[in-house]
Write a protein that holds these residues in place. Structure first.
Motif, short mmCIF file in Angstrom:
data_model
loop_
_atom_site.label_atom_id
_atom_site.label_comp_id
_atom_site.label_asym_id
_atom_site.label_seq_id
_atom_site.Cartn_x
_atom_site.Cartn_y
_atom_site.Cartn_z
N ARG A 1 -64.82 13.32 11.89
CA ARG A 1 -64.90 11.88 12.14
C ARG A 1 -66.33 11.43 11.87
N LYS B 1 -68.64 6.64 21.92
CA LYS B 1 -68.83 7.98 22.48
C LYS B 1 -67.50 8.71 22.63
N ASP B 2 -66.48 7.98 23.05
CA ASP B 2 -65.16 8.60 23.23
C ASP B 2 -64.56 9.05 21.90
N ALA B 3 -64.97 8.42 20.81
CA ALA B 3 -64.45 8.79 19.49
C ALA B 3 -64.94 10.16 19.05
N LYS B 4 -66.04 10.65 19.68
CA LYS B 4 -66.59 11.98 19.38
C LYS B 4 -66.82 12.18 17.88
N LYS C 1 -69.10 2.98 24.92
CA LYS C 1 -68.16 3.97 25.44
C LYS C 1 -67.09 4.28 24.39
N LYS C 2 -66.65 3.26 23.68
CA LYS C 2 -65.65 3.46 22.64
C LYS C 2 -66.18 4.39 21.55
N SER D 1 -71.57 -2.08 26.99
CA SER D 1 -71.18 -0.76 27.51
C SER D 1 -69.77 -0.36 27.05
N THR D 2 -68.88 -1.34 26.92
CA THR D 2 -67.51 -1.04 26.47
C THR D 2 -67.53 -0.53 25.02
#
Length: 529
Positions: free
Chosen positions: A26, A144-147, A141-142, A137-138
């Motif tokens: 990704r 970061k969560d995608a890695k 976070k999105k 922040s949302t």
């Protein structure tokens, strides 16, 4: 031994084109718009074909980056395009054309200051756009969560590498420019005695005055532009979101690979670094068949052939008197002309000239009927001209275009006409010389031959190094320790000051001891007498 060479080449080809051990990675992509997007899109298509998935950050008002694509998913964020449009560059062009009337030595300084002043406005927008992302922040976070496994960005503006640093991602730069100019000056040793600074319009063989000008430009860019116009704009952003001491320079230096859109067939030879990979001309390809109507127009040119003209993506229209002069000159040619043109139709346009609001530039330059390319001097167009062996009549307008055309002119493959002094006569004379003098075509075809003579294509090189960084989770071993040194240590100023101090101290002590000895000897002699 010779029999093993085809086997080795076949094995190398399999490594490059076969399945990748990092398929399915990704990648977060932060591109720049305009002509920069043209070449980034080529890389994304190739990465998609190899199984990678990409998320592209773009402006909802983007000029060229599509929101929907089969190659990537897009996220709309605040970018420069939200606050400026092409009129921004038209205003800049008008100012630059005024400065082109100044004497040669000083016009580049005035021109550089004009560009700097207007781009400082752009950096303000860039800083606000970056802050809006980091404050959300949302959104963060999105991401970061995608890695993501990698950040792929163009360092011409800092949004990408600031965000990549914040997310702690390995970074690959699709680069030609950094904040202050040529990316080489950011990363690689750049002796200004023979490496011309961007904007100087100098060759790599400089006399004393030219070296003086080059050094003055270097100090202006590295001190005035970087320290006065750019760094302060981002200081508040960095203080709020990064540890103490963070700065743009160190973030740039943390990139694992700089994929440079440069080929030394075109660029002047200069020092480089292990993490700089050269992919100049990677966006070029073999010409595809033209649409039927355009192909019929090309064939109708007969033995005289066709002249192709395009001034890139940023400047949509030239002043009316200039377009009238160009149209008049084209009317005097036996050749047909295909002209990418936006704006009011010239009143004196002849039947031999076809106006198009978009043209398949690469395919036209690769057409056997094409005889010359009238261009503004952007790197994408010049590399396509080199790839297909088409001589260039340059009409530089902005940024690096003046320097690019000087490089091609120095190799005998181009002529240059100043836009500020263009008229029908000098433009027509230059065109006829380009079309009738075979040396231009011979020279650029020689460059084309050198450009093609490489073991691996530039695009394959780019993909290999992107996947290399993904496989190895970075390439820190290729980064020079010099990138983290302060300027006075990098240039050994502290060592020279120390040695100079020692030398002065030794000289002072020697003189003091000599004076003592002389004084003692004089006293001894007076006592004897």
């Amino acid at each position: 031994m010779l029999k093993t060479i085809p086997v080795l080449l076949a094995g190398l080809s399999l490594l490059l084109h076969g399945p990748s051990c990092c398929q399915g990675s990704r990648i977060l992509v932060v591109p720049l718009d305009g002509s920069h997007w043209v070449n980034m899109a080529v890389i994304l298509q190739e990465l998609h074909s190899r199984g990678h998935s990409m998320v592209v950050l773009r402006s909802a008002k983007s000029w060229y980056i599509p929101e929907h694509s089969p190659y990537y998913t897009s996220l709309n964020v605040r970018m420069m395009e939200d606050e400026i449009d092409n009129s921004f560059y038209l205003k800049m062009l008008q100012q630059i054309m005024k400065h082109r009337q100044l004497p040669t030595f000083i016009r580049s300084f005035r021109q550089q200051f004009e560009i700097t002043s207007m781009l400082s406005f752009g950096h303000g927008i860039c800083a606000r756009a970056t802050a809006s992302m980091l404050d959300d922040s949302t959104f963060i976070k999105k991401l970061k969560d995608a890695k993501f496994d990698l950040m792929l960005t163009d360092p011409g503006l800092p949004i990408g590498f600031v965000l990549g640093t914040y997310l702690h991602l390995p970074m690959v730069f699709n680069a030609r420019w950094a904040n202050t100019g040529d990316s080489h000056f950011t990363v690689a040793p750049s002796p200004v005695s023979y490496v011309p600074v961007t904007g100087t319009e100098l060759h790599n063989e400089m006399d004393f005055l030219e070296r003086t000008k080059n050094l003055m430009h270097y100090f202006y860019i590295s001190i005035v532009i970087e320290e006065v116009f750019i760094m302060p704009v981002y200081s508040e952003l960095l203080q709020r979101h990064f540890p103490p001491g963070a700065d743009l320079r160190s973030m740039q230096h943390s990139a694992d690979i700089w994929m440079m859109r440069v080929d030394f067939v075109f660029e002047f030879p200069r020092p480089t670094m292990p993490n700089m990979v050269y992919i100049g001309g990677f966006q070029c390809r073999e010409a595809k068949p033209l649409p039927a109507e355009l192909e019929a127009f090309m064939q109708s040119s007969g033995e005289h052939g066709v002249v192709v003209m395009s001034l890139g993506t940023l400047v949509s229209a030239l002043p009316k008197e200039m377009t009238e002069a160009i149209a008049e000159a084209f009317s005097k040619l036996p050749q047909k002309v295909v002209w990418r043109y936006l704006g009011q139709r010239p009143s004196n346009l002849a039947n031999n000239t076809l106006l198009l609001d978009w043209l398949p530039q690469n395919d036209l330059l690769g057409h056997p009927k094409t005889r010359a390319f009238v261009a503004h001097g952007g790197t994408n167009g010049l590399y396509e001209a080199i790839y297909h062996g088409v001589p260039v009549l340059g009409l530089p307008l902005l940024f690096d275009q003046f320097d690019n055309l000087i490089r091609l002119k120095g190799r005998g493959a181009a002529r240059v006409v100043e836009a500020s002094s263009l008229n029908k006569e000098n433009f027509l004379e230059a065109l006829r010389d380009m079309l009738e003098n075979p040396s231009y075509r011979d020279n650029i075809q020689r460059l084309s031959q050198l450009h093609h003579d490489k073991p691996i294509s530039s695009l394959d090189t780019a993909i290999f190094w992107i996947e290399y960084v993904i496989r190895n989770k970075g390439a820190a071993h290729l980064r020079s320790a010099g990138s983290i040194l302060p300027w006075y240590s990098y240039h050994s100023i502290d060592v020279m000051v120390f040695l100079l101090t020692l030398g002065v101290a030794f000289l002072w002590v020697s003189i003091y001891v000599c004076r003592l000895l002389c004084h003692w000897r004089c006293r001894t002699k007076s006592k004897v007498e």
